[in-house]
Design a protein around this motif. Structure first.
Motif: not given
Ligand code: CUA
Length: 354
Positions: A213-226, A233-238, A309-310, A326-328
């Motif tokens: 990856i070569e991001p050109t702008q600072p910030g937070t980018y969300v991703g997930n397991c695809a 599986h849905a709670h495998m965020l990045l 997840t939280a 109870t959470i995951k």
């Protein structure tokens, strides 16, 4: 008694128009609006990294060609349906039938072949550009390991291990700083996907995949397991956190430190080291050296618990330690059966891991 009649012609047309509108809004209008919404929802049409940019270009080409085909086929179909519809006074004979027209057969063979060939060349070129890129000598190297259901993130050259948050420097035209990723899995197949930064890459056991990856702008980018990888599986965020150069250096320095021993939280610390927590978790500089679960050395520097997840607050952390199930539900961390008092002590200690 009233008998239900077959669908009227008008409802047939209404259905057709509705489907067309649905397709048009989904594929053409939807992404345009989504790109403008400052919702933090990620969007493949708003790339901010070199490989994602290349993928966007090839996807626009594919969309344009497909839109052209759709308009030609849909237009001819609509024209034929309207122009040659049954009229009052028709004699009911079949129109002249054409068999074995060389021109027609030639046209509908050659046009698709040329179309597919153009798509093939454009796609192959992009794949080559993305996958064939050689890492420059000063590239940041990171190993990302997929687990059910979280991401282990290792910086072998920096001696840092963290989880679910990939911190990288921003790349500027004057100083390009791409990050090259090795992708591994310890259990099942996962897939690493941060749509604004790069295409999906499978994360497969007993295999090492690579991407960058070569991001050109600072910030937070969300991703997930695809790739479906089990119950959570849905709670495998990045999260990918892109820092300006100096800020990244500061983050690295912080992550290299070990946590200070705070006498106020001694009780919780002793409790932590007397339970089986240390079989799975590492706290650098202590005897806790488990690698089965996330490294907790800088637990409180992370934004979320349980891979997105939280939110990582004291209150949620307490609920998580009391009973992660109870959470995951299904995650590999068991309920440690701590009393309320023990929970308070344990959480007080964990809160010092900054
Ligand atoms: Cu990991 Cu889906």
């Amino acid at each position: 008694m009233k008998v239900h009649l077959p669908r009227k012609k008008s409802s047939f047309w209404a259905l057709g128009a509705a489907s067309f509108l649905f397709i048009a809004t989904t594929f053409l209008v939807g992404p345009v609006f989504a790109a403008d919404a400052a919702t933090g929802v990620t969007n493949i049409f708003k790339p901010l990294s070199t490989p994602a940019q290349a993928i966007r270009e090839v996807s626009l080409l594919v969309l344009a060609i497909c839109a052209g085909i759709f308009l030609v086929v849909g237009g001819l179909l609509a024209y034929t349906v309207v122009r040659f519809r049954r009229r009052p006074g028709d004699d009911g004979r079949e129109p002249p039938q054409i068999y074995g027209s060389n021109q027609l057969e030639f046209a509908w063979t050659v046009i698709p072949i040329v179309t597919v060939f153009v798509l093939f060349l454009a796609t192959a070129r992009t794949i080559y550009d993305v996958q064939g890129a050689a890492p420059p000598a000063d590239a940041l190297n990171v190993t990302v390991v997929g687990h059910q259901w979280w991401w282990e993130i290792r910086y072998p050259e920096l001696g840092i291990v963290t989880a679910n948050e990939l911190h990288v420097p921003v790349s500027e035209p004057s100083q390009r700083r791409p990050t090259f990723l090795k992708l591994e899995s310890v259990d099942v197949a996962h897939s690493f996907w941060v749509p604004q930064l790069a295409g999906k890459t499978d994360v497969i056991p007993n295999r090492e995949n690579r991407m960058w990856i070569e991001p050109t702008q600072p910030g937070t980018y969300v991703g997930n397991c695809a790739e479906y990888c089990g119950l959570q599986h849905a709670h495998m965020l990045l999260r990918v956190i892109v820092h300006p150069g100096e800020e990244f250096t500061k983050w690295v320095a912080e992550q290299k430190q070990t946590s200070a021993d705070d006498p106020q939280t001694r009780a919780g610390r002793d409790l932590f080291f007397s339970t089986s927590c240390i079989n799975c978790h590492t706290v650098k500089g202590t005897q806790a050296a488990g690698t089965f679960g996330p490294d907790l050395t800088h637990l409180m520097s992370r934004e979320t618990l349980g891979a997105g997840t939280a939110p990582n607050t004291a209150e949620k952390l307490r609920a998580w330690v009391r009973d992660p199930q109870t959470i995951k539900e299904g995650c590999n961390m068991p309920n440690m059966q701590l009393t309320d008092n023990e929970l308070d002590q344990m959480v007080a200690y964990l809160l010092t891991l900054k």
